[in-house]
Design a protein around this motif. Sequence first.
Motif, short mmCIF file in Angstrom:
data_model
loop_
_atom_site.label_atom_id
_atom_site.label_comp_id
_atom_site.label_asym_id
_atom_site.label_seq_id
_atom_site.Cartn_x
_atom_site.Cartn_y
_atom_site.Cartn_z
N ARG A 34 0.83 -1.21 0.00
CA ARG A 34 0.00 0.00 0.00
C ARG A 34 0.86 1.26 0.00
O ARG A 34 0.54 2.23 -0.67
CB ARG A 34 -1.00 -0.01 1.14
CG ARG A 34 -0.43 0.22 2.52
CD ARG A 34 -1.50 0.09 3.58
NE ARG A 34 -1.01 0.40 4.90
CZ ARG A 34 -1.31 -0.29 5.98
NH1 ARG A 34 -2.09 -1.35 5.90
NH2 ARG A 34 -0.83 0.08 7.14
N SER A 74 -4.55 4.81 -8.29
CA SER A 74 -5.45 5.16 -7.18
C SER A 74 -6.36 4.01 -6.76
O SER A 74 -6.88 4.01 -5.65
CB SER A 74 -6.30 6.39 -7.55
OG SER A 74 -7.31 6.07 -8.49
N TRP A 78 -5.80 -0.01 -1.66
CA TRP A 78 -6.82 -0.41 -0.68
C TRP A 78 -6.74 -1.88 -0.29
O TRP A 78 -7.11 -2.25 0.83
CB TRP A 78 -8.19 -0.01 -1.20
CG TRP A 78 -8.11 1.34 -1.83
CD1 TRP A 78 -8.40 1.67 -3.12
CD2 TRP A 78 -7.60 2.55 -1.24
NE1 TRP A 78 -8.12 3.00 -3.36
CE2 TRP A 78 -7.62 3.56 -2.22
CE3 TRP A 78 -7.11 2.87 0.03
CZ2 TRP A 78 -7.20 4.86 -1.98
CZ3 TRP A 78 -6.68 4.18 0.27
CH2 TRP A 78 -6.73 5.15 -0.72
N ASP A 104 -13.28 3.70 3.50
CA ASP A 104 -13.58 3.22 2.15
C ASP A 104 -14.30 4.29 1.32
O ASP A 104 -14.05 4.43 0.12
CB ASP A 104 -14.41 1.94 2.20
CG ASP A 104 -13.63 0.75 2.72
OD1 ASP A 104 -12.38 0.80 2.78
OD2 ASP A 104 -14.27 -0.25 3.10
N ALA A 107 -11.76 6.69 0.12
CA ALA A 107 -10.99 6.08 -0.97
C ALA A 107 -11.77 6.19 -2.29
O ALA A 107 -11.20 6.56 -3.33
CB ALA A 107 -10.67 4.63 -0.65
N GLU A 111 -10.73 8.20 -5.72
CA GLU A 111 -10.67 7.54 -7.02
C GLU A 111 -11.51 8.29 -8.05
O GLU A 111 -11.08 8.48 -9.20
CB GLU A 111 -11.17 6.10 -6.91
CG GLU A 111 -10.22 5.16 -6.20
CD GLU A 111 -10.80 3.76 -6.07
OE1 GLU A 111 -11.64 3.37 -6.91
OE2 GLU A 111 -10.41 3.06 -5.13
N CYS A 143 -8.87 12.64 3.86
CA CYS A 143 -8.52 11.30 4.34
C CYS A 143 -7.30 11.36 5.26
O CYS A 143 -7.27 10.74 6.31
CB CYS A 143 -8.29 10.36 3.16
SG CYS A 143 -8.11 8.64 3.64
#
Length: 150
Positions: A34, A74, A78, A104, A107, A111, A143
């Motif tokens: 990651r 990107s 995860w 999430d 994320a 994206e 984030c």
Amino acid sequence: MKKLTVCLLAATALTMAAPASAQFAKAEEAVKYRQSALFVMQQNFSRVAGMAAGKIPFDAKVAADSAAVAEFVSKLPWAGFGPGTDKPESKAKPEIWTSKAKFDDYARKMETEMVKLAVAAKSGNLDGIKAAVNATGGTCKACHDDFRTK
């Protein structure tokens, strides 16, 4: 040289795109995965952001290539945030695993903004790139504020 770098990064990203969560024998491997994906994404995003801020001379081709790599990468980090990956030393806060749905969601938003950035960069319109950089950077900051140690 720039094309070679982009191709190498894309090839690296493709190899990392394999079912990542199943390939980690140790939590440390997931953390390294990651971190590597986030590093590649950050390097490419920063190149475009530097151009948008006037810190780097604007080159439409480099901006488009860098944004495309950042957008592709990107999607990768995860898988490295799976169960048991909260213990190895990293900048990830424990809240990632206790507020996984929120993490999430951040994320996915990032994206989505990376896709918009890639489209804007492909257009070559610097004003559009600036707006997309600001939106994308905002998702990164949100984030990091909630889920990353300083």
